[in-house]
Write an enzyme that holds these catalytic residues in place. Structure first.
Site, mmCIF file in Angstrom:
data_model
loop_
_atom_site.group_PDB
_atom_site.id
_atom_site.type_symbol
_atom_site.label_atom_id
_atom_site.label_comp_id
_atom_site.label_asym_id
_atom_site.label_seq_id
_atom_site.Cartn_x
_atom_site.Cartn_y
_atom_site.Cartn_z
ATOM 1 N N ASP A 193 0.850 -1.188 0.000
ATOM 2 C CA ASP A 193 0.000 0.000 0.000
ATOM 3 C C ASP A 193 0.891 1.246 0.000
ATOM 4 O OD1 ASP A 193 -1.668 2.130 0.668
ATOM 5 O OD2 ASP A 193 -2.668 1.063 2.309
ATOM 6 N N ASP A 195 -5.405 7.301 -6.186
ATOM 7 C CA ASP A 195 -5.815 8.681 -5.918
ATOM 8 C C ASP A 195 -6.735 8.749 -4.697
ATOM 9 O OD1 ASP A 195 -6.022 11.435 -6.373
ATOM 10 O OD2 ASP A 195 -7.499 11.228 -7.965
ATOM 11 N N THR A 207 -1.880 1.863 -14.993
ATOM 12 C CA THR A 207 -2.101 0.427 -15.202
ATOM 13 C C THR A 207 -3.368 -0.095 -14.521
ATOM 14 O OG1 THR A 207 -0.746 -0.245 -13.314
ATOM 15 C CG2 THR A 207 0.369 -0.006 -15.446
#
Length: 169
Positions: A10, A34, A123
């Site tokens: 993460d 985001d 991606t």
């Protein structure tokens, strides 16, 4: 010379000078990386993004460009926001994807950042094939003229990690 490290995990938990956000052009948060950065980083990031929209980026941040804000509650000093291109089978947008990495490193240099964590830009929901995204990311970072000492690619899943590992080896 810049060292490249790989982490599966993460990106919002990384302790670095700057975390790169695969932002959307609005700079106002979204999904994926985001959304995670905005959620964990808290309202200070959104507040600075709103100021950027009210001044320099009234129409949003252009694809391939980068801009920095505070990192809020993240274990970093800054968030560098960059807008990756949406993958296309009819148009080669690889120069825009490379620009995201290059421009993020340029902003990192301006800030004095020595450690930078990148996600695999474009991606996810933007559909860029992870193998090609890894190729562009690693080649661009290796070719960059930067004072950044460590680039850490933080990959969300095993497929992305392996794609980047194949390029770093």
């Amino acid at each position: 010379m810049t060292t490249i490290e790989l982490v599966q995990g993460d990106i919002t938990r990384e302790s670095v000078d700057a975390v790169v956000n695969a932002a959307n052009s609005s700079l106002l948060g979204g999904g994926g990386v985001d959304g995670a950065i905005h959620r964990r980083g808290g309202p200070a990031i959104l507040e600075e993004c709103r100021k950027l929209r009210a001044s320099r980026y009234g129409k949003g941040l252009p694809t391939g460009q980068a801009v920095a804000t505070t990192a809020g509650d993240l274990d970093a000093r800054w968030v560098i926001h960059t807008v990756g291109p949406v993958f296309s089978t009819t148009e080669d947008r690889s120069a825009l994807l490379a620009s995201c990495y290059r421009e993020s490193l340029r902003v990192a240099d301006e800030l004095g950042a020595r450690t930078v964590a990148f996600p695999a830009i474009s991606t996810g929901i933007y559909g860029w094939p992870v193998d090609d995204g890894a190729r562009i990311a690693v080649e661009t970072v290796r070719a960059a003229d930067t004072a950044v000492e460590e680039v850490r690619f933080v990959l969300f899943d095993e497929q992305a990690y392996e794609a980047f590992a194949d390029r770093v080896r």
